[in-house]
Design a protein around this motif. Sequence first.
Motif, PDB file in Angstrom:
ATOM      1  N   LEU A 225       1.013  -1.161   0.097  1.00  0.00           N
ATOM      2  CA  LEU A 225       0.032   0.170  -0.021  1.00  0.00           C
ATOM      3  C   LEU A 225       1.040   1.168   0.077  1.00  0.00           C
ATOM      4  O   LEU A 225       1.892   1.449   0.958  1.00  0.00           O
ATOM      5  CB  LEU A 225      -0.933   0.084   1.362  1.00  0.00           C
ATOM      6  CG  LEU A 225      -1.777   1.260   1.477  1.00  0.00           C
ATOM      7  CD1 LEU A 225      -2.888   1.408   0.343  1.00  0.00           C
ATOM      8  CD2 LEU A 225      -2.458   1.155   2.771  1.00  0.00           C
ATOM      9  N   LEU A 227       0.929   5.686  -0.210  1.00  0.00           N
ATOM     10  CA  LEU A 227       0.202   6.794   0.096  1.00  0.00           C
ATOM     11  C   LEU A 227       1.088   7.918  -0.009  1.00  0.00           C
ATOM     12  O   LEU A 227       2.250   7.913   0.663  1.00  0.00           O
ATOM     13  CB  LEU A 227      -0.527   6.663   1.355  1.00  0.00           C
ATOM     14  CG  LEU A 227      -1.246   5.452   1.648  1.00  0.00           C
ATOM     15  CD1 LEU A 227      -0.634   4.375   2.711  1.00  0.00           C
ATOM     16  CD2 LEU A 227      -2.838   5.895   2.414  1.00  0.00           C
ATOM     17  N   LYS A 247       3.180  13.242  -7.694  1.00  0.00           N
ATOM     18  CA  LYS A 247       2.217  12.492  -8.345  1.00  0.00           C
ATOM     19  C   LYS A 247       3.260  11.581  -9.354  1.00  0.00           C
ATOM     20  O   LYS A 247       3.209  10.519  -9.264  1.00  0.00           O
ATOM     21  CB  LYS A 247       1.160  12.950  -9.170  1.00  0.00           C
ATOM     22  CG  LYS A 247       0.256  11.889  -9.614  1.00  0.00           C
ATOM     23  CD  LYS A 247      -1.250  12.886 -10.213  1.00  0.00           C
ATOM     24  CE  LYS A 247      -2.068  11.522 -11.033  1.00  0.00           C
ATOM     25  NZ  LYS A 247      -3.007  12.241 -11.758  1.00  0.00           N
ATOM     26  N   LYS A 261      -1.291  -0.846  -4.221  1.00  0.00           N
ATOM     27  CA  LYS A 261      -2.397   0.116  -4.330  1.00  0.00           C
ATOM     28  C   LYS A 261      -1.717   1.438  -4.030  1.00  0.00           C
ATOM     29  O   LYS A 261      -1.215   1.792  -2.836  1.00  0.00           O
ATOM     30  CB  LYS A 261      -3.655  -0.161  -3.192  1.00  0.00           C
ATOM     31  CG  LYS A 261      -4.513   0.650  -3.511  1.00  0.00           C
ATOM     32  CD  LYS A 261      -5.588   0.299  -2.459  1.00  0.00           C
ATOM     33  CE  LYS A 261      -6.904   1.307  -2.609  1.00  0.00           C
ATOM     34  NZ  LYS A 261      -8.006   0.925  -1.389  1.00  0.00           N
ATOM     35  N   MET A 263      -2.474   5.391  -3.387  1.00  0.00           N
ATOM     36  CA  MET A 263      -3.467   6.535  -2.787  1.00  0.00           C
ATOM     37  C   MET A 263      -2.797   7.848  -2.961  1.00  0.00           C
ATOM     38  O   MET A 263      -1.790   8.055  -2.243  1.00  0.00           O
ATOM     39  CB  MET A 263      -4.066   6.111  -1.702  1.00  0.00           C
ATOM     40  CG  MET A 263      -4.842   4.824  -1.562  1.00  0.00           C
ATOM     41  SD  MET A 263      -6.182   4.999  -2.519  1.00  0.00           S
ATOM     42  CE  MET A 263      -7.197   6.371  -1.839  1.00  0.00           C
ATOM     43  N   ILE A 265      -3.605  11.540  -1.788  1.00  0.00           N
ATOM     44  CA  ILE A 265      -4.414  12.083  -0.816  1.00  0.00           C
ATOM     45  C   ILE A 265      -4.436  13.757  -0.804  1.00  0.00           C
ATOM     46  O   ILE A 265      -3.246  14.378  -0.647  1.00  0.00           O
ATOM     47  CB  ILE A 265      -3.956  11.852   0.924  1.00  0.00           C
ATOM     48  CG1 ILE A 265      -3.908  10.502   1.142  1.00  0.00           C
ATOM     49  CG2 ILE A 265      -4.970  12.629   1.784  1.00  0.00           C
ATOM     50  CD1 ILE A 265      -3.676   9.713   2.353  1.00  0.00           C
ATOM     51  N   GLU A 279      -7.973   9.332   6.785  1.00  0.00           N
ATOM     52  CA  GLU A 279      -7.929   8.761   5.424  1.00  0.00           C
ATOM     53  C   GLU A 279      -6.818   7.436   5.536  1.00  0.00           C
ATOM     54  O   GLU A 279      -6.892   6.431   4.846  1.00  0.00           O
ATOM     55  CB  GLU A 279      -7.301   9.569   4.507  1.00  0.00           C
ATOM     56  CG  GLU A 279      -8.490  10.840   4.075  1.00  0.00           C
ATOM     57  CD  GLU A 279      -8.577  11.882   5.228  1.00  0.00           C
ATOM     58  OE1 GLU A 279      -8.094  11.709   6.241  1.00  0.00           O
ATOM     59  OE2 GLU A 279      -9.301  12.891   4.646  1.00  0.00           O
ATOM     60  N   GLU A 283      -7.686   3.410   4.911  1.00  0.00           N
ATOM     61  CA  GLU A 283      -6.721   2.724   3.978  1.00  0.00           C
ATOM     62  C   GLU A 283      -6.154   1.604   4.596  1.00  0.00           C
ATOM     63  O   GLU A 283      -6.078   0.255   3.961  1.00  0.00           O
ATOM     64  CB  GLU A 283      -5.681   3.517   3.064  1.00  0.00           C
ATOM     65  CG  GLU A 283      -6.527   4.412   2.284  1.00  0.00           C
ATOM     66  CD  GLU A 283      -7.350   4.018   1.123  1.00  0.00           C
ATOM     67  OE1 GLU A 283      -7.251   2.829   0.768  1.00  0.00           O
ATOM     68  OE2 GLU A 283      -8.257   4.713   0.807  1.00  0.00           O
TER      69      GLU A 283
END
Length: 288
Positions: A225, A227, A247, A261, A263, A265, A279, A283
Amino acid sequence: MEFSELKYPYKTKFVKLKDNISLAYANEGENKNEAVVFIHGLASYMPAWKKNVLILKDHFRCIPIDLPGYGKSSKGDYHISMDFYADIIIEFLDKLELEHVTLAGHSMGGHISIFTALKYSDRISKLILASPAGFETFNEFESRILKNFMTVDLLINNSVKQLRQNVLINFYKMPKDAEFMIEDRIALKDAKDLKLYCSSVVKSLHAMLDEPVFEKFNLIKQQTLILFGENDSLIPNRELHKNLTTKSVAESGAGKINNNKLMMIPECGHFLQFEKPNEFNKEVIEFL
């Protein structure tokens, strides 16, 4: 104030490791089966995770640690490297008789988590990477600039204004309850172990630059994961990589990890697990 006098939001425990290292940790949610070890970022400490551990302990066994040289862990002239940190984490797991854990790492802690997962893939079940270092790469010239900029003397002699700015830059909009991070660092200006702590910070930076992980992302076997805050002011480095965005750095790294995955934010900076804890926690619960 001394490092041992820092106020933590959970009961601090200690375990003796090699080279007479005393590692500070907390052990919340001990009745849960799945264990998550939380690894803080550069110049940080266990309370970085307080908004997460105090919620996630109802779902998982949560074990935040202070790396050697940081927080309440012992200070010394350690030969800090990514190998050093990975070996410390595995020795720590052995002491707690934990065979498999999820590693959650913030910033530098993300880099360490990735390195550990690569070196000891059979011990790490999953990865949670919050604003991870290691996604942004630096060439030899850029690394030399970063190393020359951060010195022990610079960190020791930081003004109160600079100490405050060092924390503020981690947030898109700093929450009022993050003020303790600034207050703690100011209070430690005369701590007897300040020089050893600052030395650990400098050595940690060198370790990240000398032992990159980006080119090995395709070897990560763990479900991951990732983030990032969309408004991260630290990744990418705004002076060296003006053509990059947070990004683009995030997507470039995620594109090399097989099972992940990602994410992003919104309205969130580098210290995402503290700035946007709801958040982050949501997640993590869904991921695990």
